[in-house]
Write a protein that holds these residues in place. Structure first.
Motif, PDB file in Angstrom:
ATOM      1  N   VAL A 119       0.872  -1.163   0.000  1.00 17.03           N
ATOM      2  CA  VAL A 119       0.000   0.000   0.000  1.00 17.03           C
ATOM      3  C   VAL A 119       0.912   1.216   0.000  1.00 17.03           C
ATOM      4  CG1 VAL A 119      -1.827   1.229   1.222  1.00 17.03           C
ATOM      5  CG2 VAL A 119      -1.775  -1.273   1.280  1.00 17.03           C
ATOM      6  N   THR A 120       0.736   2.066  -0.993  1.00 19.18           N
ATOM      7  CA  THR A 120       1.625   3.212  -1.168  1.00 19.18           C
ATOM      8  C   THR A 120       0.828   4.510  -1.075  1.00 19.18           C
ATOM      9  OG1 THR A 120       2.963   1.884  -2.679  1.00 19.18           O
ATOM     10  CG2 THR A 120       3.323   4.254  -2.732  1.00 19.18           C
ATOM     11  N   VAL A 121       1.389   5.472  -0.341  1.00 18.99           N
ATOM     12  CA  VAL A 121       0.829   6.823  -0.255  1.00 18.99           C
ATOM     13  C   VAL A 121       1.913   7.768  -0.751  1.00 18.99           C
ATOM     14  CG1 VAL A 121      -0.174   8.581   1.237  1.00 18.99           C
ATOM     15  CG2 VAL A 121      -0.479   6.168   1.801  1.00 18.99           C
ATOM     16  N   ASN A 122       1.622   8.529  -1.802  1.00 18.35           N
ATOM     17  CA  ASN A 122       2.638   9.460  -2.298  1.00 18.35           C
ATOM     18  C   ASN A 122       2.423  10.855  -1.714  1.00 18.35           C
ATOM     19  OD1 ASN A 122       0.540  10.532  -3.779  1.00 18.35           O
ATOM     20  ND2 ASN A 122       1.284   9.787  -5.755  1.00 18.35           N
ATOM     21  N   LYS A 123       3.257  11.791  -2.107  1.00 14.64           N
ATOM     22  CA  LYS A 123       3.260  13.141  -1.529  1.00 14.64           C
ATOM     23  C   LYS A 123       1.933  13.871  -1.727  1.00 14.64           C
ATOM     24  CE  LYS A 123       5.384  16.697   0.299  1.00 14.64           C
ATOM     25  NZ  LYS A 123       5.631  16.743   1.711  1.00 14.64           N
ATOM     26  N   ILE A 124       1.230  13.582  -2.824  1.00 21.74           N
ATOM     27  CA  ILE A 124      -0.046  14.256  -3.071  1.00 21.74           C
ATOM     28  C   ILE A 124      -1.231  13.407  -2.595  1.00 21.74           C
ATOM     29  CG2 ILE A 124       0.783  15.737  -4.929  1.00 21.74           C
ATOM     30  CD1 ILE A 124      -0.412  13.725  -6.912  1.00 21.74           C
TER      31      ILE A 124
END
Length: 168
Positions: A152-157
């Motif tokens: 599960v990935t959360v990026n800067k935006i």
């Protein structure tokens, strides 16, 4: 003329009813072989289901935190506790908004850039603060070595995505 069991001689009536011991043993042996073949596949399926469930729980917690930060117009923090196997969503003044329990057989490892940050903070402007580029959570299962890990990935935006990659 119809033949019935009552018209047969006494000797034939007793010998033709029921199963023999050999027939029962053959049936049990065939069932044991089928169970022996199916058991490893079932345990792998269960491990994959636990990983999928944990990834879904984590994704839902992150999406809820993102939505709450926009609705409340304040920073909302998501913190994973490996000791308690929980995900906590907190608002202003550490007010607990929600907590999620993770399956005890699931292992969640997180990589946050920079490494000094241990939580994800969603801002009302739909950005993530505290993290450099992205936050990656890798979910594995303790009970199996054949499961398919998920990330599960959360990026800067604050885009949240789930992929079938990673290694355990």
């Amino acid at each position: 003329m119809k033949a019935s069991a009552n018209n047969r001689p006494q000797k034939l009536r007793r010998s033709s009813s029921g199963f023999t011991l050999i027939e029962l043993m053959v049936t049990i042996a065939v069932l044991a072989i089928i169970v022996g073949i199916a058991a490893p596949n079932i345990s792998t399926q269960l491990a994959n289901q636990r990983v999928k469930s944990t990834a879904s729980t984590l994704e839902n917690a992150l999406k809820e935190a993102k939505a709450e930060s926009i609705i409340r117009r304040q920073n909302v923090t998501v913190a994973y506790s490996s000791v308690l196997n929980t995900i906590a969503i907190t608002g202003r003044n550490n007010t607990v908004i929600a907590t999620y329990n993770i399956n005890s057989q699931s292992t969640v490892s997180q990589v946050i850039t920079p490494a000094t940050v241990t939580q994800v903070v969603f801002q009302p402007n739909k950005m993530v603060s505290g993290a450099g580029t992205e936050v990656v959570y890798t979910i594995c299962d303790d009970g199996s070595t054949n499961e398919t890990p998920k990330q599960v990935t959360v990026n800067k935006i604050a885009n949240i995505s789930v992929t079938n990659t990673g290694s355990c």
